[in-house]
Design a protein around this motif. Sequence first.
Motif, PDB file in Angstrom:
ATOM      1  N   VAL A  21       0.852  -1.201   0.000  1.00 29.35           N
ATOM      2  CA  VAL A  21       0.000   0.000   0.000  1.00 29.35           C
ATOM      3  C   VAL A  21       0.880   1.240   0.000  1.00 29.35           C
ATOM      4  O   VAL A  21       0.670   2.182  -0.775  1.00 29.35           O
ATOM      5  CB  VAL A  21      -0.934  -0.012   1.237  1.00 29.35           C
ATOM      6  CG1 VAL A  21      -1.596   1.342   1.425  1.00 29.35           C
ATOM      7  CG2 VAL A  21      -1.978  -1.108   1.091  1.00 29.35           C
ATOM      8  N   ASN A  22       1.880   1.224   0.847  1.00 30.00           N
ATOM      9  CA  ASN A  22       2.750   2.383   0.983  1.00 30.00           C
ATOM     10  C   ASN A  22       3.458   2.722  -0.322  1.00 30.00           C
ATOM     11  O   ASN A  22       3.474   3.866  -0.773  1.00 30.00           O
ATOM     12  CB  ASN A  22       3.761   2.116   2.090  1.00 30.00           C
ATOM     13  CG  ASN A  22       4.521   3.368   2.471  1.00 30.00           C
ATOM     14  OD1 ASN A  22       5.729   3.433   2.381  1.00 30.00           O
ATOM     15  ND2 ASN A  22       3.800   4.405   2.859  1.00 30.00           N
ATOM     16  N   ARG A  23       4.054   1.720  -0.963  1.00 29.58           N
ATOM     17  CA  ARG A  23       4.801   2.026  -2.183  1.00 29.58           C
ATOM     18  C   ARG A  23       3.864   2.502  -3.295  1.00 29.58           C
ATOM     19  O   ARG A  23       4.226   3.389  -4.075  1.00 29.58           O
ATOM     20  CB  ARG A  23       5.672   0.829  -2.608  1.00 29.58           C
ATOM     21  CG  ARG A  23       4.938  -0.449  -2.831  1.00 29.58           C
ATOM     22  CD  ARG A  23       5.816  -1.695  -2.675  1.00 29.58           C
ATOM     23  NE  ARG A  23       6.912  -1.779  -3.623  1.00 29.58           N
ATOM     24  CZ  ARG A  23       7.392  -2.923  -4.128  1.00 29.58           C
ATOM     25  NH1 ARG A  23       6.826  -4.079  -3.770  1.00 29.58           N
ATOM     26  NH2 ARG A  23       8.388  -2.931  -4.968  1.00 29.58           N
ATOM     27  N   THR A  24       2.667   1.946  -3.354  1.00 31.12           N
ATOM     28  CA  THR A  24       1.715   2.381  -4.374  1.00 31.12           C
ATOM     29  C   THR A  24       1.293   3.837  -4.151  1.00 31.12           C
ATOM     30  O   THR A  24       1.297   4.656  -5.078  1.00 31.12           O
ATOM     31  CB  THR A  24       0.460   1.489  -4.352  1.00 31.12           C
ATOM     32  OG1 THR A  24       0.857   0.147  -4.541  1.00 31.12           O
ATOM     33  CG2 THR A  24      -0.512   1.888  -5.449  1.00 31.12           C
ATOM     34  N   LEU A  25       0.951   4.149  -2.916  1.00 33.39           N
ATOM     35  CA  LEU A  25       0.463   5.498  -2.641  1.00 33.39           C
ATOM     36  C   LEU A  25       1.587   6.525  -2.741  1.00 33.39           C
ATOM     37  O   LEU A  25       1.380   7.643  -3.227  1.00 33.39           O
ATOM     38  CB  LEU A  25      -0.196   5.558  -1.259  1.00 33.39           C
ATOM     39  CG  LEU A  25      -1.408   4.631  -1.063  1.00 33.39           C
ATOM     40  CD1 LEU A  25      -2.184   5.007   0.190  1.00 33.39           C
ATOM     41  CD2 LEU A  25      -2.342   4.656  -2.259  1.00 33.39           C
TER      42      LEU A  25
END
Length: 677
Positions: free
Chosen positions: A392-396
Amino acid sequence: MKNYKRYLITSALPYANGPLHIGHLAGVYVPSDIYTRYLRMKGADVISICGSDEHGVPITLKARNEGITPQEVVDRYHSLNKKAFEDFGISFDIYSRTSNKIHYDTASEFFLNLYNKGEFTEKTTEQYYDEEAGCFLADRYIMGTCPYCGNENAYGDQCEKCGTSLSPNDLINPHSTISGSKPVLRETLHWYLPLDKYEGWLKKWILEDHKEWKTNVYGQCKSWIDQGLQPRAVSRDLDWGVPVPVEGAKGKVLYVWFDAPIGYISATKELTPEWEKYWKDPETRMIHFIGKDNIVFHCIIFPAMLKAEGSFILPDNVPANEFLNLENDKISTSRNWAVWLHEYLEDFPGKQDVLRYTLCANAPETKDNDFTWKDFQARNNNELVAILGNFVNRTLVLTNNYYNGSVPERGVTDENDNSVLAEISVIKEKAENSLEAFRFREALKEAMNLARLGNKYLADAEPWKVVKTDTERVKTIMNIALQITANLTIVLEPFIPFSMDKLRKWLNIDLLNWDDAGRIDLLKPGHLINKPGLMFEKIENEEIDRQIAKLESTKKANVTAAAKILPSKDPVSFDDFTKVDIRTATILEAEKVPKTTKLLKLKIDTGLDVRTIVSGIAEYYEPESIIGKQISIVANLEPRKIRGIESKGMILMAEDKDGKLVMVTPADKVSNGSSIK
RNA sequence: UGCGGGGUGGAGCAGUGGUAGCUCGUUGGGCUCAUAACCCAAAGGUCGGAGGUUCGAAUCCUCCCUCCGCUACCA
């Protein structure tokens, strides 16, 4: 499967004499909450019912010990446990209690209904009565000397030393554990539900019509039914509970097991005036979530009650779980061997989902499982942080970096893109199938596979590299990664609702419907997302070590508590003392009694004769090592058959603080048969 | 004692007659957007033990060992 109009989910009513621990959550309430949330997301008409079970003897005893009223005891734990459930997001529609007026009315009415229809039988029996405390005694509250092994702390139902099942009448010198006085036998009248009458019906209903029930549940029911059912008392002599609503029943209340499941009904009544729709319409599907200790009550006794009443529906499934252990030891309230929910939140504030996740991933669905803090840490760090949080973090972060938080348009997709997009709905279906089959561990793993898929997709597509050469392509990649995150908010919502709530805020979207999962247009191009925070944080060794240390100190405290010296007994006359024939003897032969853990069969030379004594010392002495040892025995104890072996006498043992038994041996060798005085 | 449910690589689990799988950990490599997270590859199991049925058994049968629960007023 039949198509149902609505669902009635019940979760075992926790007994209000102590706080809740992780075992409760893992076995009953996390599964029930996952299932309920899933159904709600499907748009189903569903209500989830629970409450405190507040009657029964243990609560009156706790009140007596603490010098307060039973009502005060249950008030304390009702509010504590209600709050714990709320804190962990266990989303009952109502958390009621059986000391409510509405429950008294409902339970009385239920009883009266069966009574008037002549569904009960009456029987008078003799039972031990404690004159000092003024109450009848359950077997468990009578202690005395075990006639088989001489253990002075045997319970009325079983001697824990030699494992023999007892009835209170077997005990030598019985005394009440409540007042310490000697109980007397008194006659008492009770009402019985003739379960035997329902045997044929139960056999068909469970063994033929519900073969799909979990093997542990089905097997247990089959075992009960095959053994033959007997009438079961539905009343007790007690002043705490729902009074038996008939003439001449003063001082009698409904037995908690008659009373408690009716609590599901009264709680529903309290929740909605339309309660009958949920309880009496065959198009409602009722599911009981319980632990394995409750199987017989929810599969046999309660259904028999409902059947006897006649107008109620029956449970369609009873997905009972096994038990959770803690660090290789049974969870125990009395030994304080537990992770208490309210304490967990003090130590790990905001980490409800970590526990929910761990308990679901390791739920005791098919056998007892073990909760360890190391495993808890590993699940958090390697799965929640590394796989889910990280994806989630890398996508956002990438979306914010490249597009200022605006969802990019998806352009032409390649073969890999398409297979990833197709995989989303496959995962949704797998998770759904597992949920419908009450396989929550498996469902959670499937849902997490979506995050695994996302990580792999990013690693394969390498947007951080492609961005240098083909910015249009990166838009497509990021759009797909974002659609995956949006799908995560659906498939993981039932399991970790707090975290998915965070994720929805970051994605700037509302709660979606379960059947939206699999869609690849959940986030429209141009939709603005927010700056993300961290969904999960690593848990460091120090935090885990602290929890382990806490448990270790509990262990130590338990040993110290057990070490207290027993108070001296009442004086005996010299005459009485001399009646006991204590003398020395020598062990000639020793062998383990087959199929027992504690028993040794000994052949000893008493000076008078050579005789056989069976003794419960196998856990502390190897048979070979004690041959030739000189010991002390009670030579004139009445012979007893133990495991079919006649035992003539008893070996004297000193019992150490930790329960260890040590032989009482003369300091110097004396001849066999020397009397000890 | 009887009954029910378990015992599968270091850990947790799936697998009911046909070459033993998954997640985590371990080892090696890759990547660098990301909370040293992620991706790839490899190593690692005589499927509690013994016997039997079968061309073939983790899977069926018998016996045994072991853990948990129930055994009816222990909720």
